[in-house]
Scaffold this motif. Structure first.
Motif, PDB file in Angstrom:
ATOM      1  N   ARG A  21       8.058  58.956  47.553  1.00  0.00           N
ATOM      2  CA  ARG A  21       7.620  59.937  46.795  1.00  0.00           C
ATOM      3  C   ARG A  21       7.118  60.957  47.734  1.00  0.00           C
ATOM      4  O   ARG A  21       7.173  60.984  49.081  1.00  0.00           O
ATOM      5  N   ASP A  24       4.181  61.370  50.235  1.00  0.00           N
ATOM      6  CA  ASP A  24       4.906  60.833  51.463  1.00  0.00           C
ATOM      7  C   ASP A  24       6.143  61.527  51.996  1.00  0.00           C
ATOM      8  O   ASP A  24       5.413  61.676  53.485  1.00  0.00           O
ATOM      9  N   ASP A  33       4.985  70.712  49.738  1.00  0.00           N
ATOM     10  CA  ASP A  33       5.166  69.922  48.237  1.00  0.00           C
ATOM     11  C   ASP A  33       6.616  70.695  47.796  1.00  0.00           C
ATOM     12  O   ASP A  33       7.250  70.270  46.759  1.00  0.00           O
ATOM     13  N   HIS A  53       9.813  60.631  37.729  1.00  0.00           N
ATOM     14  CA  HIS A  53       8.656  61.304  38.552  1.00  0.00           C
ATOM     15  C   HIS A  53       7.338  61.181  39.286  1.00  0.00           C
ATOM     16  O   HIS A  53       7.217  60.377  39.906  1.00  0.00           O
ATOM     17  N   GLY A  54       7.414  62.798  40.453  1.00  0.00           N
ATOM     18  CA  GLY A  54       6.400  62.055  41.803  1.00  0.00           C
ATOM     19  C   GLY A  54       7.392  61.911  42.929  1.00  0.00           C
ATOM     20  O   GLY A  54       7.188  61.539  43.644  1.00  0.00           O
ATOM     21  N   GLY A  55       8.593  62.166  42.141  1.00  0.00           N
ATOM     22  CA  GLY A  55      10.031  61.133  43.744  1.00  0.00           C
ATOM     23  C   GLY A  55      10.923  61.283  43.127  1.00  0.00           C
ATOM     24  O   GLY A  55      11.512  62.084  42.883  1.00  0.00           O
ATOM     25  N   THR A  57      14.326  58.691  43.962  1.00  0.00           N
ATOM     26  CA  THR A  57      14.889  57.024  43.849  1.00  0.00           C
ATOM     27  C   THR A  57      16.339  56.961  44.633  1.00  0.00           C
ATOM     28  O   THR A  57      17.779  57.666  44.054  1.00  0.00           O
TER      29      THR A  57
END
Length: 255
Positions: A21, A24, A33, A53-55, A57
Motif C-alpha cells: 500500500r 505503508d 506520497d 488503487h492505493g498501491g 500487486t
C-alpha cells in the motif's frame, strides 16, 4: 536512499507480501506520497508490478510468461552481482565455456571479460557484445545464429545445430525457475531446447539462479536439479530451499 535502491526495495516487498500500500511505503521509506506513486509508476512501466488503487500487486505470471531483457535486468541486481562473482571463480583461464542467454549470465560475462584465453560459446547477442567491447584479443567468442526471443536469446534449429558441433568445459546456465519436481525451467520451449543442447555439450554444469527463482516453474524443463554439478544462489534463499537443493545438486554455493 537512491530512487533505484528504493524501487528495488519496493519490488522485494511486493514479491514477499504479494502487494503493498502507498501509505505503508510512505511510512517505510520516509518519503512523500508523490515520490512513492512515481516509483510505482516507473516499476509498472517496466512491467515489474501491477498498479492498483492505493498501491501495487505482483503480476500474475503463467508458466509461459517471458519478461523482456530490460525488465529482468533491473531485478535482484545486487544478488546477480554476488552470484556472478562467485561463478567467475569457478572458471579457469584458457578454458572453453558456454554462457546461456539471460541477465545473470550477462552480469557474469562482465566478470569474465578480463580472463585470458577463454573460448566463449553463447546464444546471446548481449553477452557476445560484452566480450566484443571489453574482452581480450586472446579470447574467442562463438555466437550462435537463430531466432531472437523476448529475453534476447537466439534459439531454434540454427542455434541448436551450432551448439551441437562444439564441446565446452563448463556451461554457466541461467534459469527462469527451479523446483524439486520440475527441475530447472524456462517459459520458452525453444530456448529450453537450445539450453539442453548446451548441457549436452558441456563437461560440467554450473547453474546461476537468485533466490526468487525458487518455486517458480516455466513450461519447459531444461534439466533436473540433480544434473547440476554446482548451483550458485544468493543468501536470500530460504533455509528449507537450501536443504532441498543441497540434497539434489552436486554442490550448493551461497554467494
Amino acid at each position: 536512499m537512491l530512487a533505484r535502491q528504493r524501487q528495488q526495495a519496493i519490488l522485494d516487498l511486493v514479491r514477499l507480501n504479494g502487494g503493498v500500500r502507498v501509505v505503508d511505503l510512505v511510512r517505510e521509506f520516509g518519503v512523500s506520497d508523490i515520490t512513492v506513486r512515481r516509483d510505482l509508476e516507473v516499476l509498472a512501466e517496466r512491467g515489474l508490478l501491477a498498479k492498483v488503487h492505493g498501491g501495487a500487486t505482483t503480476l500474475e505470471a503463467g508458466s509461459t510468461d517471458e519478461p523482456g531483457f530490460a525488465a529482468k535486468s533491473v531485478q535482484q541486481e545486487d544478488e546477480k552481482q554476488a552470484i556472478a562473482r562467485a561463478a567467475a571463480r569457478l572458471v579457469r583461464p584458457g578454458s572453453a565455456v558456454a554462457l546461456s542467454a539471460g541477465t545473470t549470465t550477462w552480469t557474469l560475462a562482465h566478470h569474465l571479460a578480463a580472463m585470458p584465453g577463454l573460448t566463449v560459446l553463447t546464444n546471446s547477442i548481449r553477452i557476445a557484445d560484452v566480450f566484443q567491447r571489453g574482452g581480450r584479443p586472446d579470447q574467442t567468442v562463438v555466437l550462435t545464429g537463430g531466432t531472437r526471443t523476448p529475453s534476447d536469446a537466439l534459439v531454434g534449429p540454427v542455434a541448436v545445430a551450432a551448439i551441437r558441433q562444439l564441446n565446452v568445459d563448463v556451461l554457466l546456465l541461467g534459469v527462469h525457475g527451479m523446483t524439486v519436481r520440475a527441475g530447472f525451467t524456462t517459459p520458452n520451449m525453444m530456448e529450453a531446447e537450445a539450453d539442453r543442447a548446451m548441457v549436452e555439450a558441456a563437461g560440467r554444469l554450473v547453474v546461476l539462479a537468485d533466490h526468487t527463482k525458487w518455486g517458480t516453474v516455466g513450461i519447459s524443463t531444461i534439466a533436473p536439479l540433480g544434473e547440476a554439478d554446482v548451483l550458485v544462489c544468493d543468501a536470500g534463499l530460504p533455509e528449507s530451499a537450501k536443504s532441498a537443493l543441497a540434497e539434489q545438486v552436486g554442490e550448493l554455493v551461497i554467494a
